[in-house]
Write an enzyme that holds these catalytic residues in place. Structure first.
Site, PDB file in Angstrom:
ATOM      1  N   ASN A  51      22.654  27.225  46.214  1.00  0.00           N
ATOM      2  CA  ASN A  51      22.126  27.571  47.547  1.00  0.00           C
ATOM      3  C   ASN A  51      22.897  28.717  48.197  1.00  0.00           C
ATOM      4  OD1 ASN A  51      19.970  25.790  47.763  1.00  0.00           O
ATOM      5  ND2 ASN A  51      21.298  24.094  48.404  1.00  0.00           N
ATOM      6  N   HIS A  80      23.519  19.272  43.070  1.00  0.00           N
ATOM      7  CA  HIS A  80      24.589  20.264  42.937  1.00  0.00           C
ATOM      8  C   HIS A  80      24.285  21.569  43.688  1.00  0.00           C
ATOM      9  CE1 HIS A  80      25.417  17.322  39.883  1.00  0.00           C
ATOM     10  NE2 HIS A  80      24.328  17.670  39.220  1.00  0.00           N
ATOM     11  N   CYS A  81      23.575  21.430  44.809  1.00  0.00           N
ATOM     12  CA  CYS A  81      23.205  22.610  45.637  1.00  0.00           C
ATOM     13  C   CYS A  81      22.297  23.584  44.888  1.00  0.00           C
ATOM     14  CB  CYS A  81      24.432  23.352  46.158  1.00  0.00           C
ATOM     15  SG  CYS A  81      25.442  22.377  47.250  1.00  0.00           S
ATOM     16  N   VAL A  82      21.605  23.088  43.862  1.00  0.00           N
ATOM     17  CA  VAL A  82      20.632  23.933  43.159  1.00  0.00           C
ATOM     18  C   VAL A  82      19.265  23.262  43.315  1.00  0.00           C
ATOM     19  CG1 VAL A  82      20.237  25.304  41.060  1.00  0.00           C
ATOM     20  CG2 VAL A  82      22.496  24.390  41.500  1.00  0.00           C
TER      21      VAL A  82
END
Ligand code: PLP
Length: 401
Positions: A120, A358-360
């Site tokens: 992100n 995982h912020c993806v």
């Protein structure tokens, strides 16, 4: 020569701690690493011996603090083989990317090209530019042909990860940089997951800017590094302004500092910067090539150990070959959520991993996968720990059936 693992582990006293009679197995290194005593001592040294301002106070404490910060910048610049003036201290990878997304001069109708597997922190800052009529285009991570297809004359900036935090796969940045420069596009690399784990000569890498986090490479929390090549300055505006960014000001006018100070606004995290300098020195002594091959060996043990289950009870994310996944093993177990996997590994074996997106989020959403459990390794992890992980995952997998 390899890593003298028993000696190294003595520098991380937390590894000797037992919880419920079992030693800690820390496999959440992609998020933050542990810190060696040398780094902790260096941070304490600042607060105990010279807790003063840099570049403002000319008394003895101020001078000592300035000398230490300057030494830290020297260490970091040597570590990456670039000039000291090209190293900007930030709070993290995210801040470095935001600095570029704000300061790089782009006009409406121009484009930014990023991959489809960005954190992100390397997606949202670019999406925000859509408000200014900047296009955001995507290429498939790791696919050079697709990259070549997607880059065109509207693309003025390429920003992409060197190594994916989601599955550990990597990209050929030298080639991406060459193609981008042939199209006159600026190249920013998110090195959050590569700088801590492999030798990077920034001159050879060929990118114009590279951002990474100190806390992912033995440094203090909330520290980061942004490399910005001197020759990029022509196309860069300012980011945050204020104290330390100027040489002089009147009520009407300002003379801004040169690099790197024009991008380091306000009083900085001096203890953090000095600690980060100590961290890169520590990494240099261990040897980045040693770290890379050590992690690869551990990932081989994990992947081989679980091979018979992969594609059955275990779904692996990323390439099947461990050597293509850096020190990351990202997976799901049938019949169990990724959060359950992580919680159970923690509860039953003191193995600490991360679970979620995982912020993806964008990649997981596009691929209709909910998330994953992710083990990420570092220089102080051992073969025994890798084997314990294998046995513990096998046990969980048999529960899930
Ligand atoms: N980019 C990648 C590839 C990452 O793995 C991370 C953190 O995990 C980030 C960016 C953001 O790092 P930070 O939170 O330190 O800014």
């Amino acid at each position: 020569m390899g890593i003298d693992i028993n000696r190294v582990r003595k520098d991380f006293p937390i590894l000797g701690r037992d919880i419920n009679g079992k030693p800690i197995i820390y496999f959440d290194n992609a998020c933050q690493t542990l810190r060696p005593t040398q780094v902790i001592n260096k941070i304490n040294e600042y607060y105990n011996e010279y807790p003063a301002c840099v570049g403002r106070s000319n008394h003895k404490l101020g001078e000592r603090a300035a000398k230490e910060v300057s030494e830290a910048r020297k260490r970091v610049s040597k570590f990456f083989n670039v000039k000291e003036s090209e190293i900007i201290f930030t709070r993290n990878t995210t801040e470095g990317i935001n600095l570029i997304s704000h300061a790089f001069k782009l006009n409406g109708g121009e484009s930014v090209l990023i991959s489809d597997k960005e954190h992100n922190s390397n997606l949202i800052p670019w999406l925000m530019l859509r408000k200014k009529r900047i296009n955001v285009k995507f290429f498939r991570f790791g696919d050079l042909e697709d990259f070549q297809d997607k880059i065109d004359s509207t693309v003025k900036l390429v920003s992409t990860a060197h190594v994916s935090n989601m599955d550990g796969t990597s990209q050929q940045i030298e080639k991406i940089a060459k193609i981008s420069h042939d199209h006159n596009a600026f190249v920013l690399v998110d090195a959050a997951q590569s700088a801590p784990h492999k030798q990077i000569d920034l001159k050879k890498l060929g990118a114009d800017a590279v951002s990474c986090s100190g806390h992912k490479m033995l440094g203090p929390s909330g520290t980061g590094i942004l490399y910005l090549s001197e020759k990029s300055m022509g196309n860069m505006d300012l980011f945050m302004t204020g104290g330390e960014t100027v040489v002089n000001s009147t009520y009407d006018d300002v003379v801004f500092e040169k690099m790197p100070h024009r991008y380091e606004a306000g009083l900085q995290n001096y203890a953090g910067i000095i600690g980060l300098g100590e961290a890169v020195e520590y990494l240099k002594k261990i040897g980045m090539n040693n770290i890379e091959s050590h992690e690869r060996k551990l990932n081989e043990i994990i992947t081989k150990g679980l091979e018979s289950e992969i594609g059955k009870g275990i779904q692996l994310l990323g390439d099947a070959k461990p050597e293509s996944r850096s020190g990351i093993f990202s997976f799901n177990l049938s019949g169990m959520t990724y959060h359950e996997v992580s919680l159970l590994l923690d509860k039953t074996s003191n193995i600490m991993i991360r679970s979620g997106q995982h912020c993806v989020h964008s990649w997981f959403n596009a691929n209709k996968i909910d998330g994953s459990a992710r083990a990420s390794l570092y220089l102080y992890n051992t073969e025994e720990e890798a084997k314990t992980f294998v046995e513990s995952v096998k046990k969980l997998s048999s529960f899930g059936k």
